[in-house]
Design a protein around this motif. Structure first.
Motif: not given
Lengths: 224, 169
Positions: B37-42, B59
């Motif tokens: 996701d755009r916040t860096g979560q897989l 990330s």
């Protein structure tokens, strides 16, 4: 932006350490990395210049435990503190769940602290986030230095408070960490809220885990 | 908005995502596909298990994509919807999904960039549909039921204050 993964039973949250350059943001993460068991943390990634100044960010994933059968995983990020790097600093705030502002207590850094705090408010508002309504704490770092400003002066400059307009929140909230002080208080007929604060000497690890615990607990409570 | 919105996905969503990614890997002959996701979560990994630290990888992917987004704007483009990093043996193809997620495809000499891009387009379209449906369900729990507070997270951790306190001693 916390993400709940029902398939792998994980809650993922993002914490960002913000503040002026050379204030100790990376040192906070390095201390956590060094002290947490390797089973509960991932690799620390640092995108830094050759002189070890943060260029883009530092990143450290930490598992804090299990709640309701869900693993709580926090992704800790620092931003580059130098004024020059605002474009990349702003990117790191995207989707943030909680913020630690690491202030440099040295009197000479007061202006840099204020400028960085203003920059944080500006960058947050550009994303449409309201800093007074998300988990946020201030860490006054380098308390051991002889030229450290008194905490009350730092508080007056960096944490003067904001008006609390929501009637449901207009009640005195004592600060559990500082007896006699309040996080929400009535000052000359106006309700004022403050961010919780802590004192630290990150290079020795003093106050580092207290800060992490305080903010991650605030983040989890926003989900409850 | 007080802060960033939360989102969640159920096991059914996960199965659907996996099926689409598996079909894409089969068609493109790529090694591995990750969703970040755009916040860096897989979000998901399908195919050959990566030999690297996938949290760090996620990330860096999000940072890479965000930095390129800004570069696009600076040269007057709305966005770069996809990116390619080509190595001697291993390469990466990254594509935006529903403005919230990034599809990362790892591939080697067993396939070509052209095929990955071609098949990737279809995969992005079907994934976009799934994610848009998921995001439109904001306020719905994993079983499609609205949580008491309007979000699934409220249902999940409601009344868990004691557990949270215990976690932090």
């Amino acid at each position: 932006m916390s993400m709940i993964n029902y398939a792998s039973r994980e809650i993922n949250c993002k914490l960002v350490y913000y503040g002026p350059g050379l204030g100790g943001k990376t040192t906070n993460l390095e201390h956590i990395y060094g002290k947490v068991s390797p089973n509960t943390r991932g690799k620390m990634i640092s995108l830094a210049t050759e002189t070890e100044r943060t260029l883009f960010f530092d990143f450290l994933p930490v598992d804090l435990g299990t709640i309701r059968g869900f693993k709580t995983r926090f992704h800790l990020y620092t931003v580059p503190g130098q004024v020059y790097y605002n474009a990349s600093r702003k990117l790191i705030l995207k989707g943030v769940d909680g913020i630690v502002f690491v202030a440099d207590s040295q009197i000479e850094r007061m202006e840099a602290n204020v400028e960085s705090m203003q920059n944080l408010y500006d960058n947050m508002s550009e994303y449409g986030y309201d800093l007074t309504r998300i988990p946020f704490a201030i860490q006054y770092n380098k308390r051991d230095l002889p030229n450290a400003a008194p905490v009350k002066d730092l508080q007056a400059s960096l944490n003067p408070g904001w008006p609390v307009e929501d009637a449901g929140q207009q009640k005195v909230v004592p600060d559990p960490a500082h007896p006699g002080e309040n996080l929400v208080d009535r000052v000359s007929n106006e309700w004022i809220g403050h961010a919780p604060y802590l004192e630290a000497v990150a290079v020795r690890g003093d106050g580092v885990f207290d800060t992490l615990k305080l903010v991650s607990k605030m983040v989890l409570k926003t989900l409850s | 908005m007080a802060g960033a919105a939360s989102w969640s996905f159920s096991e059914n969503d996960f199965k659907q995502i996996q099926q689409h990614l598996l079909a894409f890997l089969r068609d493109s002959n790529a090694r591995c596909a990750l969703l970040v996701d755009r916040t860096g979560q897989l979000v998901a990994t399908v195919g050959d298990a990566p030999q690297f630290d996938s949290a760090a990888f996620a990330s860096l992917t999000a940072a890479d994509f965000s930095a390129n987004d800004q570069l696009a704007k600076m040269i007057g483009e709305h966005e770069f919807a996809s990116l390619v990093h080509q190595g001697q043996k291993e390469s990466m193809f990254l594509a935006d999904v529903a403005k919230r997620v990034i599809l990362v495809v790892l591939f080697d000499q067993r396939t070509t960039l052209g095929l990955v891009k071609l098949k990737g387009k279809g995969a992005v379209e079907s994934l976009t549909k799934i994610f848009e449906e998921m995001f439109n369900r904001v306020g719905a729990g994993p079983g499609g039921q609205a949580g008491p507070g309007g979000t699934p997270q409220k249902g999940l951790l409601e009344g868990a204050e004691d557990e949270i306190d215990k976690l932090f001693g």
